[in-house]
Design a protein around this motif. Structure first.
Motif, PDB file in Angstrom:
ATOM      1  N   ALA A 126      -7.206   9.857  10.025  1.00  0.00           N
ATOM      2  CA  ALA A 126      -6.930   8.698  10.869  1.00  0.00           C
ATOM      3  C   ALA A 126      -5.700   7.939  10.376  1.00  0.00           C
ATOM      4  N   GLY A 127      -5.524   7.866   9.052  1.00  0.00           N
ATOM      5  CA  GLY A 127      -4.329   7.221   8.512  1.00  0.00           C
ATOM      6  C   GLY A 127      -3.069   7.952   8.930  1.00  0.00           C
ATOM      7  N   TRP A 128      -3.105   9.272   8.850  1.00  0.00           N
ATOM      8  CA  TRP A 128      -1.955  10.065   9.283  1.00  0.00           C
ATOM      9  C   TRP A 128      -1.676   9.858  10.775  1.00  0.00           C
ATOM     10  N   ARG A 129      -2.725   9.805  11.586  1.00  0.00           N
ATOM     11  CA  ARG A 129      -2.532   9.645  13.030  1.00  0.00           C
ATOM     12  C   ARG A 129      -1.895   8.295  13.348  1.00  0.00           C
TER      13      ARG A 129
ATOM     14  N   PRO B 132       0.827  -1.209   0.000  1.00  0.00           N
ATOM     15  CA  PRO B 132       0.000   0.000   0.000  1.00  0.00           C
ATOM     16  C   PRO B 132       0.857   1.252   0.000  1.00  0.00           C
ATOM     17  N   LEU B 133       0.245   2.346  -0.350  1.00  0.00           N
ATOM     18  CA  LEU B 133       0.916   3.640  -0.221  1.00  0.00           C
ATOM     19  C   LEU B 133       1.033   4.011   1.247  1.00  0.00           C
ATOM     20  N   GLY B 134       2.028   4.839   1.563  1.00  0.00           N
ATOM     21  CA  GLY B 134       2.238   5.255   2.933  1.00  0.00           C
ATOM     22  C   GLY B 134       2.504   6.739   3.041  1.00  0.00           C
ATOM     23  N   PRO B 135       2.825   7.214   4.230  1.00  0.00           N
ATOM     24  CA  PRO B 135       2.986   8.648   4.459  1.00  0.00           C
ATOM     25  C   PRO B 135       4.167   9.261   3.715  1.00  0.00           C
ATOM     26  N   GLU B 136       5.067   8.432   3.181  1.00  0.00           N
ATOM     27  CA  GLU B 136       6.170   8.961   2.391  1.00  0.00           C
ATOM     28  C   GLU B 136       5.711   9.335   0.979  1.00  0.00           C
ATOM     29  N   SER B 137       4.515   8.924   0.593  1.00  0.00           N
ATOM     30  CA  SER B 137       4.031   9.169  -0.760  1.00  0.00           C
ATOM     31  C   SER B 137       3.481  10.585  -0.905  1.00  0.00           C
ATOM     32  N   LEU B 138       3.560  11.090  -2.119  1.00  0.00           N
ATOM     33  CA  LEU B 138       2.964  12.389  -2.427  1.00  0.00           C
ATOM     34  C   LEU B 138       1.446  12.279  -2.484  1.00  0.00           C
TER      35      LEU B 138
ATOM     36  N   ASP C 195      -5.463   3.401   4.415  1.00  0.00           N
ATOM     37  CA  ASP C 195      -5.693   2.356   5.412  1.00  0.00           C
ATOM     38  C   ASP C 195      -4.468   1.507   5.716  1.00  0.00           C
ATOM     39  N   GLY C 196      -3.329   1.822   5.144  1.00  0.00           N
ATOM     40  CA  GLY C 196      -2.106   1.100   5.481  1.00  0.00           C
ATOM     41  C   GLY C 196      -2.215  -0.378   5.172  1.00  0.00           C
TER      42      GLY C 196
END
Length: 326
Positions: free
Chosen positions: A279-282, A18-24, A82-83
């Motif tokens: 919520a994903g960021w948190r 999945p995509l994560g917080p490092e993604s644009l 949703d990680g």
């Protein structure tokens, strides 16, 4: 990046990465400014012949426009935010389309899970991300556009759909998009219905606004949002739908986009995001535990009780009618 290397699962993982917080994509897609391109996304999707037919024959979207829009943001956003659970969310979203099939008014068969049709919907989400950033966040570099393109392939793999409709490179995607706009999209009833806000109800985020006042300002809202949308269409799409776009429209459109970007500088960072994205960021930042329950739509956004058993609707488990119940 080759198709075989993009979004492949890591060792020990059960599905695509999945995509994560490092993604644009995480920084852009779940931003509330995305609501400003909702009319663009809905109309671009519906101009696809198969998607338009599916909406005309299977959707009650126009009976509950605000509710449908707001609840759809949860599972669609979840595929991005949703990680480790994003793959399951994507499979749920794909499942809502299983029964959407038939024959359109011209005698053409359609199915929402036709790989080319399903990918077109995803392509509009990807281009939505470009438009949000380009119009309301100050713009993108060419390197960032390529990064978002590569990320959109990882994102799409989560659905478990065939990858053959997906262009291999950013340059090929631009050719694909231009061909779709010029040769495939149609001016149809579903598109015109999306663009018609003349009878839309009061937005749920304005409960304090008297209905009489909303009725008075609704024509201005209608014209304003359609104008904003027309400014984001590719020229062939404007021509297809019969819209004119002058130089002064383009200048004013840029000024409006800059004003929106400036206003959002005063919005606290996390408050810029939809609840599912927030919520994903948190979870990613360690504010919430990694296994915190996914944020679901509140009941006010749900379809009518009689519609909640239909497989085309996202309805959180706690709101689903019991088997055999009313």
């Amino acid at each position: 990046m080759t198709r075989s290397a993009t979004g492949t699962a890591r060792a020990g993982e059960s599905g695509p990465e999945p995509l994560g917080p490092e993604s644009l994509t995480w920084r852009v897609f779940g931003d509330w400014r995305g609501l400003l391109i909702a009319l663009w996304a809905g109309s671009m999707q519906n101009m696809h012949p198969e998607l338009g037919a599916g909406v005309e024959q299977h959707s009650q979207f126009f009976d509950e426009r605000w509710e449908r829009l707001y609840r759809s943001l949860y599972p669609i956003g979840g595929v991005v935010y949703d990680g480790p659970r994003a793959h399951a969310t994507a499979r749920e979203v794909r499942g809502y389309h299983t029964t959407i099939k038939g024959i359109d008014a011209r005698g053409r068969r359609y199915h929402a899970l036709n790989p080319h049709t399903f990918y077109w919907a995803h392509a509009t989400f990807f281009v939505s991300t470009l438009l949000i950033a380009e119009n309301f966040m100050g713009g993108l570099t060419e390197a960032q556009r390529r990064q978002l393109f590569d990320e959109h392939k990882r994102w799409y793999r989560l659905y478990g759909m065939p990858m053959h409709p997906v262009p291999e490179t950013w340059a090929e995607f631009q050719q694909y998009w231009d061909r779709m706009c010029r040769e495939v999209l149609e001016d149809n009833k579903a598109t015109r219905d999306v663009l018609d806000l003349s009878r839309i109800g009061r937005p749920p985020m304005l409960p304090w606004l008297p209905h009489r006042a909303w009725t008075a300002i609704r024509p201005l809202v209608h014209r304003g949002f359609v104008w904003l949308t027309v400014g984001m269409y590719d020229p062939p799409v404007r021509e297809l739908l019969g819209y004119r776009w002058r130089a002064r429209d383009a200048r004013l459109h840029r000024l409006v986009g800059r004003a929106v970007g400036l206003a959002f500088r005063f919005v606290p960072w996390q408050r810029r995001y939809h609840p599912r994205a927030r919520a994903g960021w948190r979870r990613a930042l360690g504010t919430d535990p990694p296994d915190a329950p996914l944020v679901e739509t509140p009941e006010r956004n749900l379809p009518p009780q009689a519609e909640r058993r239909r497989p085309t609707h996202y309805v959180p488990a706690r709101y689903r009618p019991e088997r055999g119940g009313s």
